[in-house]
Design an enzyme around this catalytic site. Structure first.
Site, short mmCIF file in Angstrom:
data_model
loop_
_atom_site.label_atom_id
_atom_site.label_comp_id
_atom_site.label_asym_id
_atom_site.label_seq_id
_atom_site.Cartn_x
_atom_site.Cartn_y
_atom_site.Cartn_z
N LYS A 135 -18.55 -0.97 -16.69
CA LYS A 135 -18.78 -0.31 -15.37
C LYS A 135 -19.68 0.87 -15.19
O LYS A 135 -20.37 1.52 -16.15
CB LYS A 135 -17.35 0.25 -15.19
CG LYS A 135 -16.26 -1.00 -15.11
CD LYS A 135 -14.84 -0.40 -14.80
CE LYS A 135 -13.97 -1.71 -14.82
NZ LYS A 135 -12.23 -1.12 -14.79
N TYR A 152 -12.57 -8.21 -7.25
CA TYR A 152 -11.21 -7.71 -7.63
C TYR A 152 -10.11 -8.11 -6.34
O TYR A 152 -9.19 -7.75 -6.02
CB TYR A 152 -11.25 -6.25 -7.66
CG TYR A 152 -11.67 -5.69 -8.97
CD1 TYR A 152 -10.95 -5.98 -10.08
CD2 TYR A 152 -12.98 -4.72 -9.12
CE1 TYR A 152 -11.38 -5.37 -11.42
CE2 TYR A 152 -13.26 -4.28 -10.42
CZ TYR A 152 -12.44 -4.57 -11.36
OH TYR A 152 -12.92 -4.06 -12.47
N ASN A 202 -12.49 3.73 -16.70
CA ASN A 202 -12.12 3.23 -17.93
C ASN A 202 -13.24 2.35 -18.48
O ASN A 202 -12.94 1.43 -19.40
CB ASN A 202 -10.82 2.44 -17.93
CG ASN A 202 -10.63 1.28 -17.10
OD1 ASN A 202 -11.63 0.97 -16.41
ND2 ASN A 202 -9.59 0.46 -17.08
N HIS A 250 -14.71 -3.72 -17.81
CA HIS A 250 -13.79 -4.97 -17.54
C HIS A 250 -13.96 -6.09 -18.39
O HIS A 250 -15.08 -6.40 -19.11
CB HIS A 250 -14.36 -5.13 -16.08
CG HIS A 250 -13.77 -6.66 -15.80
ND1 HIS A 250 -12.75 -6.66 -15.20
CD2 HIS A 250 -14.20 -7.82 -15.86
CE1 HIS A 250 -12.38 -7.94 -14.78
NE2 HIS A 250 -13.19 -8.89 -15.35
N GLU A 270 -15.00 -15.79 -12.63
CA GLU A 270 -15.86 -14.62 -12.85
C GLU A 270 -17.29 -14.81 -12.99
O GLU A 270 -18.05 -14.33 -12.80
CB GLU A 270 -15.52 -13.44 -13.66
CG GLU A 270 -13.90 -12.83 -13.06
CD GLU A 270 -13.29 -11.89 -13.81
OE1 GLU A 270 -12.07 -11.65 -13.36
OE2 GLU A 270 -13.38 -11.67 -15.06
N1 UDP Z 1 -7.00 0.49 -11.86
C1 UDP Z 1 -6.75 1.89 -11.54
N2 UDP Z 1 -5.51 2.47 -11.29
C2 UDP Z 1 -4.40 1.62 -11.62
C3 UDP Z 1 -4.66 0.13 -12.20
C4 UDP Z 1 -5.96 -0.30 -12.36
O1 UDP Z 1 -7.87 2.59 -11.04
O2 UDP Z 1 -3.36 2.08 -11.71
C5 UDP Z 1 -8.28 0.07 -12.24
C6 UDP Z 1 -8.74 0.26 -13.54
O3 UDP Z 1 -10.30 0.42 -13.64
C7 UDP Z 1 -8.78 -1.24 -14.18
C8 UDP Z 1 -8.91 -2.04 -12.63
O4 UDP Z 1 -8.34 -1.37 -11.75
O5 UDP Z 1 -9.61 -1.45 -14.88
C9 UDP Z 1 -8.31 -3.67 -12.84
O6 UDP Z 1 -7.17 -3.33 -12.89
P1 UDP Z 1 -6.39 -4.56 -14.00
O7 UDP Z 1 -5.01 -4.27 -13.86
O8 UDP Z 1 -7.06 -5.71 -13.77
O9 UDP Z 1 -6.77 -4.07 -15.40
P2 UDP Z 1 -7.83 -4.66 -16.43
O10 UDP Z 1 -7.78 -5.99 -16.46
O11 UDP Z 1 -8.98 -3.97 -15.99
O12 UDP Z 1 -7.47 -3.98 -17.79
MG MG Z 2 -7.85 -7.17 -14.88
#
Ligand code: UDP
Ligand code: MG
Length: 147
Positions: free
Chosen positions: A9, A49, A112, A115, A126
């Site tokens: 990211k 997303y 974080n 991805h 994807e």
């Molecule tokens: N995210 C966020 N707040 C939340 C949950 C998710 O900003 O409460 C963001 C975070 O960057 C995360 C992304 O949305 O990586 C996608 O969420 P997902 O649940 O798919 O998590 P991932 O698969 O990335 O672990």
């Molecule tokens: Mg995810």
């Protein structure tokens, strides 16, 4: 062979973590099949997303992803989707174990770093979205018997 989609990211790119992240996937033994630095449009980030479009953090997430270039990658190997998620660590860096990428390099869930696809089927979608041109087909020649 199984493939997964991994994206560094904008914060990961800006903090100079590209090499470190590639290193972890490479040293594990996965094979790099696609790699590009790319800035994406809002509509593209929303499509990536799409499953999260009803979440309260969706708009902020899209703003984050379009805030600078990202590094899009395809990695290949046995169980690479599940193992890749383990290398990346839990979504919330407060819960990510030390030794994982998010555990070592992130504090905020909204920043974080990385991805990774969460299932073989989402990886397929994807990869098709991010690499419509296709990915490289290659295998290591290190073990060739014809040297
Ligand atoms: N995210 C966020 N707040 C939340 C949950 C998710 O900003 O409460 C963001 C975070 O960057 C995360 C992304 O949305 O990586 C996608 O969420 P997902 O649940 O798919 O998590 P991932 O698969 O990335 O672990
Ligand atoms: Mg995810």
């Amino acid at each position: 062979m199984e493939q997964t989609f991994v994206m560094i990211k904008p914060d990961g790119v800006q903090r100079g973590l590209v090499g470190e992240i590639i290193c972890r996937f490479e040293k594990k033994g996965f094979t790099l099949k696609g790699l590009k630095l790319q800035s994406v449009e809002r509509a593209f980030a929303e499509k990536h997303y799409a499953d999260l479009s009803s979440k309260p953090f969706f708009n902020g997430l899209v703003e984050y992803i379009i805030s600078g270039p990202v590094v899009a990658m395809v990695w290949e190997g046995k169980n690479v989707v599940t193992t890749g998620r383990k290398i990346i660590g839990a979504t919330n860096p407060s819960d990510s174990a030390p030794g994982t990428i998010r555990g070592d390099f992130a504090v905020e869930i909204g920043r974080n770093v990385i991805h990774g696809s969460d299932a073989v089927e989402s990886a397929r979608k994807e990869i098709a979205l991010w690499f419509p041109e296709g990915v490289a087909e290659w295998q290591s020649s290190l073990h060739s018997v014809d040297l």
